[in-house]
Design a protein around this motif. Structure first.
Motif, mmCIF file in Angstrom:
data_model
loop_
_atom_site.group_PDB
_atom_site.id
_atom_site.type_symbol
_atom_site.label_atom_id
_atom_site.label_comp_id
_atom_site.label_asym_id
_atom_site.label_seq_id
_atom_site.Cartn_x
_atom_site.Cartn_y
_atom_site.Cartn_z
ATOM 1 N N GLU A 198 0.362 -5.490 -4.384
ATOM 2 C CA GLU A 198 1.179 -6.519 -4.242
ATOM 3 C C GLU A 198 0.560 -7.843 -3.574
ATOM 4 O OE1 GLU A 198 4.961 -5.543 -2.593
ATOM 5 O OE2 GLU A 198 5.555 -4.582 -3.942
ATOM 6 N N SER A 199 -0.469 -7.292 -2.373
ATOM 7 C CA SER A 199 -1.048 -8.389 -1.619
ATOM 8 C C SER A 199 -2.344 -8.935 -2.489
ATOM 9 C CB SER A 199 -1.893 -7.538 -0.512
ATOM 10 O OG SER A 199 -2.906 -6.676 -0.897
ATOM 11 N N GLY A 200 -2.842 -8.480 -3.497
ATOM 12 C CA GLY A 200 -3.810 -9.130 -4.107
ATOM 13 C C GLY A 200 -5.233 -9.039 -3.378
ATOM 14 N N ILE A 201 -5.330 -8.020 -2.508
ATOM 15 C CA ILE A 201 -6.684 -7.728 -1.910
ATOM 16 C C ILE A 201 -7.563 -7.435 -2.839
ATOM 17 C CG2 ILE A 201 -6.520 -5.270 -1.619
ATOM 18 C CD1 ILE A 201 -7.188 -6.909 1.430
ATOM 19 N N MET A 202 -7.558 -7.165 -4.067
ATOM 20 C CA MET A 202 -8.767 -7.045 -5.057
ATOM 21 C C MET A 202 -9.274 -8.162 -5.215
ATOM 22 S SD MET A 202 -7.249 -3.697 -7.219
ATOM 23 C CE MET A 202 -5.541 -4.151 -7.152
ATOM 24 N N ASP A 203 -8.435 -9.203 -5.291
ATOM 25 C CA ASP A 203 -8.869 -10.658 -5.531
ATOM 26 C C ASP A 203 -9.556 -11.427 -4.653
ATOM 27 O OD1 ASP A 203 -8.220 -10.121 -8.367
ATOM 28 O OD2 ASP A 203 -6.110 -10.875 -8.170
ATOM 29 N N ASP A 204 -8.726 -10.868 -3.233
ATOM 30 C CA ASP A 204 -9.077 -11.771 -1.893
ATOM 31 C C ASP A 204 -10.330 -11.198 -1.363
ATOM 32 O OD1 ASP A 204 -6.829 -13.275 -2.420
ATOM 33 O OD2 ASP A 204 -5.529 -11.990 -1.271
ATOM 34 N N ILE A 205 -10.907 -10.194 -1.564
ATOM 35 C CA ILE A 205 -12.411 -9.528 -1.136
ATOM 36 C C ILE A 205 -13.190 -9.917 -2.295
ATOM 37 C CG2 ILE A 205 -13.652 -7.991 -0.209
ATOM 38 C CD1 ILE A 205 -11.082 -6.603 0.776
ATOM 39 N N THR A 206 -14.169 -10.957 -2.012
ATOM 40 C CA THR A 206 -14.969 -11.200 -2.945
ATOM 41 C C THR A 206 -16.664 -11.010 -2.463
ATOM 42 O OG1 THR A 206 -15.343 -13.330 -2.033
ATOM 43 C CG2 THR A 206 -13.644 -13.137 -3.857
ATOM 44 N N PHE A 207 -17.366 -10.647 -3.564
ATOM 45 C CA PHE A 207 -18.823 -10.432 -3.449
ATOM 46 C C PHE A 207 -19.735 -11.438 -4.170
ATOM 47 C CE2 PHE A 207 -16.439 -6.372 -2.968
ATOM 48 C CZ PHE A 207 -17.066 -6.074 -1.947
ATOM 49 N N GLU A 208 -20.932 -11.729 -3.600
ATOM 50 C CA GLU A 208 -21.835 -12.713 -4.046
ATOM 51 C C GLU A 208 -23.310 -12.215 -3.781
ATOM 52 O OE1 GLU A 208 -23.000 -17.262 -3.041
ATOM 53 O OE2 GLU A 208 -21.202 -16.600 -2.201
ATOM 54 N N LEU A 209 -23.921 -12.413 -4.767
ATOM 55 C CA LEU A 209 -25.346 -11.903 -4.709
ATOM 56 C C LEU A 209 -26.275 -13.114 -4.094
ATOM 57 C CD1 LEU A 209 -27.707 -10.123 -5.427
ATOM 58 C CD2 LEU A 209 -27.873 -11.372 -7.610
ATOM 59 N N ILE A 210 -26.814 -12.881 -2.917
ATOM 60 C CA ILE A 210 -27.677 -13.821 -1.792
ATOM 61 C C ILE A 210 -29.001 -13.820 -2.754
ATOM 62 C CG2 ILE A 210 -28.151 -14.493 0.155
ATOM 63 C CD1 ILE A 210 -25.602 -13.314 1.305
ATOM 64 N N SER A 211 -29.566 -12.607 -2.725
ATOM 65 C CA SER A 211 -30.968 -12.538 -3.047
ATOM 66 C C SER A 211 -31.380 -11.113 -3.623
ATOM 67 C CB SER A 211 -31.770 -12.826 -1.905
ATOM 68 O OG SER A 211 -31.660 -12.022 -0.838
ATOM 69 N N LYS A 212 -32.380 -11.181 -4.119
ATOM 70 C CA LYS A 212 -32.754 -9.721 -4.831
ATOM 71 C C LYS A 212 -34.189 -9.547 -4.770
ATOM 72 C CE LYS A 212 -32.642 -11.283 -9.408
ATOM 73 N NZ LYS A 212 -32.135 -11.029 -11.012
ATOM 74 N N ASN A 213 -34.713 -8.652 -4.580
ATOM 75 C CA ASN A 213 -36.254 -8.272 -4.398
ATOM 76 C C ASN A 213 -36.652 -6.988 -5.208
ATOM 77 O OD1 ASN A 213 -38.979 -8.377 -4.077
ATOM 78 N ND2 ASN A 213 -38.680 -7.715 -1.851
ATOM 79 N N ILE A 214 -36.961 -7.193 -6.486
ATOM 80 C CA ILE A 214 -37.549 -6.298 -7.195
ATOM 81 C C ILE A 214 -38.756 -5.850 -7.313
ATOM 82 C CG2 ILE A 214 -36.928 -5.064 -9.455
ATOM 83 C CD1 ILE A 214 -34.541 -6.725 -9.699
ATOM 84 N N ASN A 215 -39.502 -4.861 -6.406
ATOM 85 C CA ASN A 215 -40.774 -4.478 -6.789
ATOM 86 C C ASN A 215 -40.909 -3.191 -7.040
ATOM 87 O OD1 ASN A 215 -43.334 -3.683 -6.017
ATOM 88 N ND2 ASN A 215 -43.545 -4.794 -4.221
ATOM 89 N N LEU A 216 -41.211 -2.668 -8.246
ATOM 90 C CA LEU A 216 -41.162 -1.531 -8.704
ATOM 91 C C LEU A 216 -42.144 -0.484 -8.258
ATOM 92 C CD1 LEU A 216 -39.946 -2.277 -12.399
ATOM 93 C CD2 LEU A 216 -38.720 -1.574 -10.569
ATOM 94 N N ASN A 217 -43.095 -0.869 -7.344
ATOM 95 C CA ASN A 217 -43.817 -0.175 -6.735
ATOM 96 C C ASN A 217 -43.542 0.331 -5.255
ATOM 97 O OD1 ASN A 217 -45.993 -0.474 -8.705
ATOM 98 N ND2 ASN A 217 -46.598 -2.489 -7.883
ATOM 99 N N THR A 218 -42.511 -0.490 -4.609
ATOM 100 C CA THR A 218 -42.474 0.077 -3.461
ATOM 101 C C THR A 218 -40.664 0.308 -3.202
ATOM 102 O OG1 THR A 218 -42.029 -2.460 -2.719
ATOM 103 C CG2 THR A 218 -44.027 -1.329 -2.257
ATOM 104 N N ARG A 219 -39.843 -1.023 -3.189
ATOM 105 C CA ARG A 219 -38.280 -0.862 -3.085
ATOM 106 C C ARG A 219 -37.669 -1.977 -3.950
ATOM 107 N NH1 ARG A 219 -36.414 3.520 -0.975
ATOM 108 N NH2 ARG A 219 -34.717 2.835 -0.068
#
Length: 149
Positions: free
Chosen positions: A25-46
């Motif tokens: 009823e509270s809509g908490i699923m719609d009210d907590i949001t996630f946003e991608l800020i940055s990514k670093n994909i280095n397949l040799n380290t992390r």
């Protein structure tokens, strides 16, 4: 005796009037949001992702855990699997309405290599937590998707 009865009755009425949290009823699923800020994909380290969690609800998120994972493409019989979930770091207690928290997810590239290119375009974010008070009736949990492109 009559005073005692009135006091007990009054307490029962007050306890029955306290609002209960209902995540549907509270809509908490719609009210907590996630946003991608940055990514670093280095397949040799992390492999690292930074994500912003924003509490747009009317509740204070007093405690929560956020897990990040990918879902494999469906197999021939339609089943999907998620071989791992990573607990996000940087989380904190008492996230008030309107506040944001920056979370980090980091893992070995060996996990990342288990997925196809199409599977790593979207992450599954699983959150479980409590609002306002650390009580079972104030617990929420849901899974949402996050575009990584």
């Amino acid at each position: 005796m009559k005073k005692k009865f009135i006091i007990i009755l009054f307490c029962l009425i007050l306890s029955g009037c306290s609002p209960k949290f209902d995540q549907t009823e509270s809509g908490i699923m719609d009210d907590i949001t996630f946003e991608l800020i940055s990514k670093n994909i280095n397949l040799n380290t992390r492999v690292e992702y930074n994500i912003k969690l924003t509490n747009n609800s009317d509740y204070t998120i007093i405690q929560n855990n956020v897990l990040f994972g990918f879902i494999n493409d469906p197999e021939e019989h339609g089943e999907t699997t998620n071989p791992f979930r990573v607990l996000a770091t940087g989380n904190r207690l008492n996230i008030k309405p309107g506040e944001s928290v920056e979370l980090s997810v980091s893992f070995s590239p060996t996990f990342y290599k288990e997925f196809t290119e199409s599977e790593v375009r979207i992450a599954n974010i699983y959150i479980v937590g409590y609002v306002d008070r650390l009580k079972e009736e104030n617990r929420f949990e849901f899974t949402t998707s996050l575009a990584l492109q």
